[in-house]
Motif scaffolding. Structure first.
Motif, PDB file in Angstrom:
ATOM      1  N   ASP A  32      44.562  33.596  59.822  1.00 54.30           N
ATOM      2  CA  ASP A  32      44.742  35.012  60.135  1.00 54.30           C
ATOM      3  C   ASP A  32      44.403  35.908  58.952  1.00 54.30           C
ATOM      4  O   ASP A  32      44.224  37.112  59.118  1.00 54.30           O
ATOM      5  N   ALA A  33      44.346  35.353  57.767  1.00 61.61           N
ATOM      6  CA  ALA A  33      44.013  36.112  56.562  1.00 61.61           C
ATOM      7  C   ALA A  33      43.415  35.171  55.527  1.00 61.61           C
ATOM      8  O   ALA A  33      43.644  33.964  55.566  1.00 61.61           O
ATOM      9  N   LEU A  34      42.649  35.745  54.618  1.00 57.64           N
ATOM     10  CA  LEU A  34      42.106  34.994  53.496  1.00 57.64           C
ATOM     11  C   LEU A  34      42.827  35.472  52.238  1.00 57.64           C
ATOM     12  O   LEU A  34      42.923  36.678  52.002  1.00 57.64           O
ATOM     13  N   VAL A  35      43.318  34.549  51.453  1.00 57.34           N
ATOM     14  CA  VAL A  35      44.031  34.894  50.228  1.00 57.34           C
ATOM     15  C   VAL A  35      43.272  34.309  49.045  1.00 57.34           C
ATOM     16  O   VAL A  35      43.024  33.108  48.998  1.00 57.34           O
ATOM     17  N   ILE A  36      42.905  35.192  48.128  1.00 56.73           N
ATOM     18  CA  ILE A  36      42.218  34.782  46.907  1.00 56.73           C
ATOM     19  C   ILE A  36      43.209  35.003  45.778  1.00 56.73           C
ATOM     20  O   ILE A  36      43.457  36.138  45.368  1.00 56.73           O
ATOM     21  N   ASP A  37      43.789  33.937  45.296  1.00 58.79           N
ATOM     22  CA  ASP A  37      44.861  34.012  44.304  1.00 58.79           C
ATOM     23  C   ASP A  37      44.365  33.445  42.984  1.00 58.79           C
ATOM     24  O   ASP A  37      44.022  32.272  42.896  1.00 58.79           O
ATOM     25  N   SER A  38      44.314  34.286  41.982  1.00 62.84           N
ATOM     26  CA  SER A  38      43.937  33.791  40.654  1.00 62.84           C
ATOM     27  C   SER A  38      45.127  33.949  39.728  1.00 62.84           C
ATOM     28  O   SER A  38      45.626  35.041  39.518  1.00 62.84           O
ATOM     29  N   GLY A  39      45.572  32.856  39.211  1.00 57.02           N
ATOM     30  CA  GLY A  39      46.701  32.886  38.287  1.00 57.02           C
ATOM     31  C   GLY A  39      46.239  33.325  36.908  1.00 57.02           C
ATOM     32  O   GLY A  39      45.215  33.986  36.758  1.00 57.02           O
ATOM     33  N   GLY A  40      46.971  32.923  35.914  1.00 59.58           N
ATOM     34  CA  GLY A  40      46.611  33.250  34.538  1.00 59.58           C
ATOM     35  C   GLY A  40      45.451  32.399  34.057  1.00 59.58           C
ATOM     36  O   GLY A  40      44.969  31.518  34.761  1.00 59.58           O
ATOM     37  N   LEU A  41      45.000  32.676  32.863  1.00 61.91           N
ATOM     38  CA  LEU A  41      43.909  31.896  32.285  1.00 61.91           C
ATOM     39  C   LEU A  41      44.369  30.464  32.032  1.00 61.91           C
ATOM     40  O   LEU A  41      45.470  30.233  31.555  1.00 61.91           O
ATOM     41  N   ASN A  42      43.516  29.514  32.355  1.00 63.34           N
ATOM     42  CA  ASN A  42      43.822  28.102  32.163  1.00 63.34           C
ATOM     43  C   ASN A  42      42.599  27.446  31.532  1.00 63.34           C
ATOM     44  O   ASN A  42      41.600  27.224  32.202  1.00 63.34           O
ATOM     45  N   TYR A  47      36.563  24.678  36.781  1.00 63.71           N
ATOM     46  CA  TYR A  47      35.993  25.433  37.890  1.00 63.71           C
ATOM     47  C   TYR A  47      37.125  25.927  38.785  1.00 63.71           C
ATOM     48  O   TYR A  47      38.037  25.177  39.111  1.00 63.71           O
ATOM     49  N   SER A  48      37.059  27.183  39.177  1.00 66.61           N
ATOM     50  CA  SER A  48      38.058  27.747  40.069  1.00 66.61           C
ATOM     51  C   SER A  48      37.351  28.450  41.228  1.00 66.61           C
ATOM     52  O   SER A  48      36.529  29.353  41.006  1.00 66.61           O
ATOM     53  N   LYS A  49      37.658  28.032  42.441  1.00 62.05           N
ATOM     54  CA  LYS A  49      37.063  28.685  43.612  1.00 62.05           C
ATOM     55  C   LYS A  49      37.494  30.142  43.696  1.00 62.05           C
ATOM     56  O   LYS A  49      36.702  31.014  44.056  1.00 62.05           O
ATOM     57  N   SER A  50      38.754  30.424  43.367  1.00 55.16           N
ATOM     58  CA  SER A  50      39.246  31.802  43.395  1.00 55.16           C
ATOM     59  C   SER A  50      38.494  32.672  42.392  1.00 55.16           C
ATOM     60  O   SER A  50      38.090  33.792  42.713  1.00 55.16           O
ATOM     61  N   ALA A  51      38.301  32.164  41.185  1.00 57.84           N
ATOM     62  CA  ALA A  51      37.574  32.920  40.165  1.00 57.84           C
ATOM     63  C   ALA A  51      36.122  33.138  40.590  1.00 57.84           C
ATOM     64  O   ALA A  51      35.566  34.227  40.406  1.00 57.84           O
ATOM     65  N   SER A  52      35.514  32.123  41.171  1.00 62.99           N
ATOM     66  CA  SER A  52      34.131  32.251  41.631  1.00 62.99           C
ATOM     67  C   SER A  52      34.009  33.284  42.732  1.00 62.99           C
ATOM     68  O   SER A  52      33.077  34.097  42.741  1.00 62.99           O
ATOM     69  N   LEU A  53      34.935  33.277  43.663  1.00 64.04           N
ATOM     70  CA  LEU A  53      34.904  34.247  44.759  1.00 64.04           C
ATOM     71  C   LEU A  53      35.157  35.664  44.242  1.00 64.04           C
ATOM     72  O   LEU A  53      34.508  36.616  44.672  1.00 64.04           O
ATOM     73  N   GLU A  61      36.161  38.595  36.895  1.00 61.37           N
ATOM     74  CA  GLU A  61      37.351  37.818  37.265  1.00 61.37           C
ATOM     75  C   GLU A  61      38.597  38.580  36.833  1.00 61.37           C
ATOM     76  O   GLU A  61      38.705  39.013  35.690  1.00 61.37           O
ATOM     77  N   PHE A  62      39.506  38.777  37.750  1.00 59.88           N
ATOM     78  CA  PHE A  62      40.785  39.420  37.458  1.00 59.88           C
ATOM     79  C   PHE A  62      41.857  38.346  37.465  1.00 59.88           C
ATOM     80  O   PHE A  62      42.211  37.818  38.520  1.00 59.88           O
ATOM     81  N   THR A  63      42.386  38.002  36.294  1.00 56.08           N
ATOM     82  CA  THR A  63      43.473  37.030  36.247  1.00 56.08           C
ATOM     83  C   THR A  63      44.748  37.670  36.782  1.00 56.08           C
ATOM     84  O   THR A  63      44.872  38.894  36.845  1.00 56.08           O
ATOM     85  N   ASN A  64      45.670  36.846  37.202  1.00 52.34           N
ATOM     86  CA  ASN A  64      46.962  37.303  37.733  1.00 52.34           C
ATOM     87  C   ASN A  64      46.790  38.347  38.827  1.00 52.34           C
ATOM     88  O   ASN A  64      47.455  39.380  38.844  1.00 52.34           O
ATOM     89  N   HIS A  75      44.021  44.008  50.834  1.00 52.17           N
ATOM     90  CA  HIS A  75      45.115  44.373  49.946  1.00 52.17           C
ATOM     91  C   HIS A  75      44.914  43.646  48.620  1.00 52.17           C
ATOM     92  O   HIS A  75      44.514  42.483  48.598  1.00 52.17           O
ATOM     93  N   VAL A  76      45.218  44.346  47.528  1.00 43.73           N
ATOM     94  CA  VAL A  76      45.089  43.750  46.199  1.00 43.73           C
ATOM     95  C   VAL A  76      46.407  43.935  45.456  1.00 43.73           C
ATOM     96  O   VAL A  76      46.939  45.047  45.395  1.00 43.73           O
ATOM     97  N   LEU A  77      46.922  42.844  44.920  1.00 45.19           N
ATOM     98  CA  LEU A  77      48.118  42.871  44.091  1.00 45.19           C
ATOM     99  C   LEU A  77      47.696  42.542  42.667  1.00 45.19           C
ATOM    100  O   LEU A  77      47.211  41.443  42.394  1.00 45.19           O
ATOM    101  N   THR A  78      47.846  43.508  41.771  1.00 45.27           N
ATOM    102  CA  THR A  78      47.426  43.322  40.386  1.00 45.27           C
ATOM    103  C   THR A  78      48.172  44.311  39.503  1.00 45.27           C
ATOM    104  O   THR A  78      48.984  45.086  39.994  1.00 45.27           O
ATOM    105  N   ASP A  79      47.880  44.309  38.207  1.00 46.00           N
ATOM    106  CA  ASP A  79      48.560  45.252  37.315  1.00 46.00           C
ATOM    107  C   ASP A  79      47.830  46.602  37.289  1.00 46.00           C
ATOM    108  O   ASP A  79      46.751  46.760  37.858  1.00 46.00           O
TER     109      ASP A  79
END
Length: 90
Positions: A32-42, A47-53, A61-64, A75-79
């Motif tokens: 029902d929704a697509l969620v692209i979740d990028s955590g902190g830098l690791n 390779y991160s699919k979220s970072a690539s997308l 790339e927006f971390t966190n 919707h975007v949740l960020t600082d």
């Protein structure tokens, strides 16, 4: 962040998702929704699919940051600093 490129690419993703998400053999599996979740830098993550997308959609790339693509909204949740960079997309 280039608004024209973002909306063109999001439209491609959204059209593909909507066209295929109800099919049993689809990669979307009825989502029902697509969620692209990028955590902190690791540094251990090669390779991160979220970072690539995120790079494909936004050109950066927006971390966190969490981006939620629903059938009729995004919707975007960020600082605050990153949110300011996304203002042109409104």
């Amino acid at each position: 962040v280039d608004p024209v490129t973002f909306w063109e690419r999001l439209s491609k993703l959204h059209k593909t998702w909507n066209a295929e998400r109800q099919q049993d053999n689809s990669v979307w599996k009825g989502a029902d929704a697509l969620v692209i979740d990028s955590g902190g830098l690791n540094d251990d993550e090669v390779y991160s699919k979220s970072a690539s997308l995120q790079n494909w959609l936004l050109g950066i790339e927006f971390t966190n940051t969490v981006i939620i693509v629903a059938s009729r909204s995004v919707h975007v949740l960020t600082d605050g600093k990153k949110a300011a960079l996304l203002e042109p997309l409104r």
